[in-house]
Design an enzyme around this catalytic site. Structure first.
Site, PDB file in Angstrom:
ATOM      1  N   HIS A  22       0.913  -1.463  -0.091  1.00  0.00           N
ATOM      2  CA  HIS A  22       0.007  -0.074   0.363  1.00  0.00           C
ATOM      3  C   HIS A  22       0.571   1.169   0.035  1.00  0.00           C
ATOM      4  O   HIS A  22       0.653   2.284  -0.758  1.00  0.00           O
ATOM      5  CB  HIS A  22      -1.148  -0.048   1.458  1.00  0.00           C
ATOM      6  CG  HIS A  22      -2.060   1.277   1.202  1.00  0.00           C
ATOM      7  ND1 HIS A  22      -3.069   1.641   1.123  1.00  0.00           N
ATOM      8  CD2 HIS A  22      -1.517   2.311   1.639  1.00  0.00           C
ATOM      9  CE1 HIS A  22      -3.460   2.601   1.229  1.00  0.00           C
ATOM     10  NE2 HIS A  22      -2.656   2.892   2.302  1.00  0.00           N
ATOM     11  N   GLU A  23       2.523   1.767   1.034  1.00  0.00           N
ATOM     12  CA  GLU A  23       2.135   2.270   1.093  1.00  0.00           C
ATOM     13  C   GLU A  23       3.352   2.434  -0.490  1.00  0.00           C
ATOM     14  O   GLU A  23       4.065   4.050  -0.909  1.00  0.00           O
ATOM     15  CB  GLU A  23       3.462   2.534   2.143  1.00  0.00           C
ATOM     16  CG  GLU A  23       2.784   2.830   3.868  1.00  0.00           C
ATOM     17  CD  GLU A  23       1.794   3.505   3.943  1.00  0.00           C
ATOM     18  OE1 GLU A  23       1.857   5.201   3.551  1.00  0.00           O
ATOM     19  OE2 GLU A  23       0.734   4.000   4.350  1.00  0.00           O
ATOM     20  N   HIS A  26       2.557   4.340  -3.077  1.00  0.00           N
ATOM     21  CA  HIS A  26       2.533   5.246  -2.591  1.00  0.00           C
ATOM     22  C   HIS A  26       3.027   6.196  -3.824  1.00  0.00           C
ATOM     23  O   HIS A  26       2.782   7.417  -4.517  1.00  0.00           O
ATOM     24  CB  HIS A  26       1.386   5.824  -1.419  1.00  0.00           C
ATOM     25  CG  HIS A  26       0.508   6.004  -0.919  1.00  0.00           C
ATOM     26  ND1 HIS A  26      -0.547   6.452  -1.387  1.00  0.00           N
ATOM     27  CD2 HIS A  26      -0.243   5.760   0.196  1.00  0.00           C
ATOM     28  CE1 HIS A  26      -1.611   5.811  -0.885  1.00  0.00           C
ATOM     29  NE2 HIS A  26      -1.268   5.037  -0.172  1.00  0.00           N
TER      30      HIS A  26
END
Length: 226
Positions: A22-23, A26
């Site tokens: 997820h991170e 980004h």
């Protein structure tokens, strides 16, 4: 391996990878749109060690699991993004925000599809692998749905700020420093207060569960597991 350690092992790996991807997503999208902040800090990486927060990624989920909490929650160190450096700041902010939840949905689809490979897994490991795949689907969908709530600094809040007209976007963006307090209030404190008066004020959590259940059913259908 005792029952507690076995259960913990089937939750922690899916959680670590869900948060890490997820991170990292980004950071990858931010870099693609011109912001090299995370790239220069070595945070555009799928190495979990670069994203793990000792409390949020490991200790908090472990405490919730050991206390038989009805929900499992965790977080990683947020990837730094300077939205002003993006080539198209408004569109870039939306796509950077969507990258995290979008990646979680892709991971959930991959894990659900992998159920079809269980027959080739050694019998003594099949149950453990199946539990990891099941928890991977659940954690990634929950993470995607939770993060799409339209409250900054969650991803959904940043998408909303990018989409809404300026008169609405500006006041919403100013909520970011208080976003986590707002979430604690509506998800934990409000339902607790309501229970003291015999009222069910757990509406937001119920809505999140409904969306989560729908997406999980859809993913199982799409991957031939229905």
């Amino acid at each position: 391996m005792n029952a507690t350690a076995y259960e913990f092992s089937t939750w922690i790996l899916p959680l670590v990878f869900a948060i890490t991807f997820h991170e990292a997503a980004h950071g990858f999208v931010a870099h693609a749109f011109g912001d090299s902040t995370a790239w220069n800090l070595g945070r555009v990486s799928f190495n979990p060690l670069r994203h793990i927060d000792p409390f949020g990624t490991l200790l908090l989920p472990a405490l919730l699991l050991l206390s038989h909490s009805p929900f499992l929650f965790g977080y990683a160190k947020p990837v730094p993004v300077n939205f002003r450096k993006l080539r198209t700041p408004r569109l870039g902010m939306i796509l950077v925000a969507l990258a995290g939840p979008g990646t979680n949905i892709l991971l959930a689809l991959a894990a659900a599809a992998a159920f079809h490979l269980l027959p080739i897994v050694p019998a003594n490991a099949a149950l453990w692998v199946a539990a990891n795949l099941k928890n991977t689907v659940l954690i990634n969908v929950v993470l995607a749905v939770f993060n799409m709530m339209p409250i900054p600094p969650l991803d959904g809040g940043r998408v909303a700020v990018g989409i809404l007209p300026r008169p609405l976007a500006v006041p919403l963006s100013r909520l970011e420093p208080f976003g986590m307090l707002i979430l604690i209030g509506i998800l934990i404190l409000l339902p607790l207060a309501g229970s003291q008066f015999g009222l069910n004020l757990n509406v937001i959590s119920a809505g999140l569960r409904t969306v989560t259940d729908f997406l999980i059913r859809l993913i199982l259908i799409l991957t031939g597991n229905s």
